[in-house]
Design an enzyme around this catalytic site. Structure first.
Site, PDB file in Angstrom:
ATOM      1  N   GLU A  98     -22.948 119.492-120.383  1.00  0.00           N
ATOM      2  CA  GLU A  98     -23.697 120.639-120.889  1.00  0.00           C
ATOM      3  C   GLU A  98     -24.770 120.250-121.914  1.00  0.00           C
ATOM      4  O   GLU A  98     -24.647 119.255-122.609  1.00  0.00           O
ATOM      5  CB  GLU A  98     -22.747 121.641-121.548  1.00  0.00           C
ATOM      6  N   HIS A 144     -21.645 130.492-128.965  1.00  0.00           N
ATOM      7  CA  HIS A 144     -20.685 130.855-130.021  1.00  0.00           C
ATOM      8  C   HIS A 144     -21.120 132.100-130.805  1.00  0.00           C
ATOM      9  O   HIS A 144     -20.517 132.427-131.815  1.00  0.00           O
ATOM     10  CB  HIS A 144     -20.452 129.695-131.010  1.00  0.00           C
ATOM     11  N   ASP A 164     -12.760 126.676-121.233  1.00  0.00           N
ATOM     12  CA  ASP A 164     -12.433 127.456-122.426  1.00  0.00           C
ATOM     13  C   ASP A 164     -13.688 127.999-123.108  1.00  0.00           C
ATOM     14  O   ASP A 164     -14.776 127.446-122.962  1.00  0.00           O
ATOM     15  CB  ASP A 164     -11.618 126.609-123.418  1.00  0.00           C
ATOM     16  N   GLU A 219     -12.410 121.937-124.476  1.00  0.00           N
ATOM     17  CA  GLU A 219     -13.585 121.260-125.069  1.00  0.00           C
ATOM     18  C   GLU A 219     -13.873 121.807-126.455  1.00  0.00           C
ATOM     19  O   GLU A 219     -14.255 121.080-127.366  1.00  0.00           O
ATOM     20  CB  GLU A 219     -14.805 121.459-124.162  1.00  0.00           C
ATOM     21  N   GLU A 220     -13.686 123.117-126.589  1.00  0.00           N
ATOM     22  CA  GLU A 220     -14.073 123.770-127.846  1.00  0.00           C
ATOM     23  C   GLU A 220     -13.169 123.394-129.021  1.00  0.00           C
ATOM     24  O   GLU A 220     -13.484 123.712-130.157  1.00  0.00           O
ATOM     25  CB  GLU A 220     -14.108 125.305-127.659  1.00  0.00           C
ATOM     26  N   HIS A 230     -16.441 122.879-119.031  1.00  0.00           N
ATOM     27  CA  HIS A 230     -15.160 123.290-119.628  1.00  0.00           C
ATOM     28  C   HIS A 230     -14.878 124.759-119.354  1.00  0.00           C
ATOM     29  O   HIS A 230     -15.806 125.572-119.277  1.00  0.00           O
ATOM     30  CB  HIS A 230     -15.104 122.964-121.126  1.00  0.00           C
ATOM     31  N   ASP A 265     -22.110 129.030-122.688  1.00  0.00           N
ATOM     32  CA  ASP A 265     -21.256 127.905-123.103  1.00  0.00           C
ATOM     33  C   ASP A 265     -19.841 128.083-122.560  1.00  0.00           C
ATOM     34  O   ASP A 265     -19.001 128.646-123.214  1.00  0.00           O
ATOM     35  CB  ASP A 265     -21.257 127.830-124.641  1.00  0.00           C
TER      36      ASP A 265
END
Ligand code: ZN
Length: 397
Positions: free
Chosen positions: A173, A369, A80, A145-146, A78, A111
């Site tokens: 992932e 994150h 984002d 995705e997030e 992803h 990520d």
């Protein structure tokens, strides 16, 4: 800082991608698409952009295999990233700074822009070396995705364009591991959020009525909390979080005044059912509890995700077997568990396609994150070596 590494074109490309602030909320993916198209033309691969939802591009590179009729391989990532609290970062999160000790700082290093770039770099290397693989390989970059992938992989996985890829296997992932073992995910828990409502006739708070909403609610909460305690015991005894069913009471509503027995009380639970749990039996158990609690007790789903079977790692999926062997021949052990969270891989598994989450990052603190998300440049480069082996192995099954 980190000047030697800065000269490396492999690192320069990664830094360029990290510097694009494709950060929530309201992500602008325009610069990601421009960057990826440039990569495609450098590598010499065709690229298409599907925009099933406006401003939500899905970018797909395709490397045709020698046997294009065989089911293909998808390398998914992803574009984002999650928001940052910049004041807590040692280096600006979108400057891609490399420190003298070789750490590359940036939102998305773990990520998962790092893994997306490993997919690209692995294919770039294979292609430059003159290799030809049996199966077609698609490298896919998705949005959102997030925020649950609703306008990203979910929509794409249900489209005709997706079907046309004729996929046989997908890589997505996982997470970095703090030891020397690569962490892989073969499945995820099923998210179920439910609200149970207990109704009764209102009455005066000075009485001791039977069959009250409070008694019914108490019965329900007790059942859920006892189940929660059993699952907690499993977790405390070392079962990985992804293989434990989590139950959390998140909302209680009802009542009008403190001296009035309420007409209605409700309680909500956020539940993540472990893959090994019998999902139908779980639902039956909740219905039974509601019946046992008394009359006028009902439950509704706020979120009811479908049960998705984990990708089998018992030897019956040849892609997994060769993937595992290809990593182990590099002397790197691999451990496969159920993902404690959720990734886009669930949408791919929903379509019946085996999918493994795999971020080949070892000896790395887990900073997804978190502030100061970073990876070591050498770990990133080792990840490309590993990815190259994996891609070549699974595309030659
Ligand atoms: Zn991610």
């Amino acid at each position: 800082m980190g000047t030697e590494w800065m000269k490396d074109p492999v690192i320069q490309r990664f830094r360029e991608y990290l510097k694009i602030p494709s950060v929530h909320p309201d992500v602008d993916y325009g610069d990601c698409v421009i960057f990826l198209k440039k990569q495609a033309s450098e590598i010499g691969l065709p690229v298409v952009v599907h925009e099933l939802v406006p401003r939500k591009p899905v970018v797909i590179f395709t490397w045709i295999g020698l046997k294009p009729q065989l089911p293909s391989i998808l390398l998914n990532s992803h574009m984002d990233v999650v928001p940052v609290y910049e004041e807590y970062w040692s280096h600006p999160p979108f400057d891609a700074v490399i420190t003298d000790d070789g750490f590359l700082y940036g939102r998305g290093t773990q990520d998962m822009k790092g893994v997306g770039m490993m997919h690209l770099e692995a294919v770039r290397r294979l292609k430059n070396s003159g290799a030809r693989l049996q199966r077609t390989v698609h490298i896919c970059f998705v949005p959102d995705e997030e925020t649950g992938g609703i306008d990203g992989m979910r929509k794409f996985s249900e489209s005709e364009e997706f079907k046309k890829l004729n996929l046989g296997f997908c890589l997505d992932e996982s997470m970095p591991s703090e030891n020397n073992k690569i962490l892989a995910f073969n499945g995820e828990r099923t998210s179920r959020q439910i609200k149970i409502t207990c109704k009764a006739a209102p009455a005066h708070g000075a009485l001791l009525e039977s069959n009250t909403a409070g008694e019914k609610l108490y019965y329900i909460i007790d059942k859920f909390m006892k189940l929660r305690a059993e699952e907690k015991k499993k977790l405390d005894n070392g079962t990985p979080l992804g293989e434990v069913t989590t139950i959390n009471m998140t909302q209680i509503e009802g009542g009008v005044q403190i001296n009035v027995l309420p007409e209605s009380l409700s309680v909500s639970f956020d539940i993540r059912i472990a893959p090994e749990y019998d999902h139908a039996a779980f639902e039956n158990m909740i219905s039974t509890w509601c019946r046992e609690a008394g009359d006028n007790v009902s439950f509704e789903y706020i979120v009811k995700n479908p049960e998705v079977r984990s990708t089998r790692i018992d030897g019956s999926v040849p892609f997994w077997n060769v993937l595992k062997t290809s990593i182990e021949t590099l002397g790197v052990p691999i451990k496969c568990i159920t993902c404690p969270g959720a990734t886009d891989a669930r949408y791919i598994r929903r379509q019946g396609i085996p999918a493994i989450g795999l971020s080949p990052l070892i000896s790395t603190p887990q900073l997804l994150h978190a502030h100061d998300e970073r990876i070591h440049v050498e770990v990133y480069k080792q990840g490309i070596d590993i990815m190259e082996k994996i891609v070549s192995a699974v595309a030659n099954v």
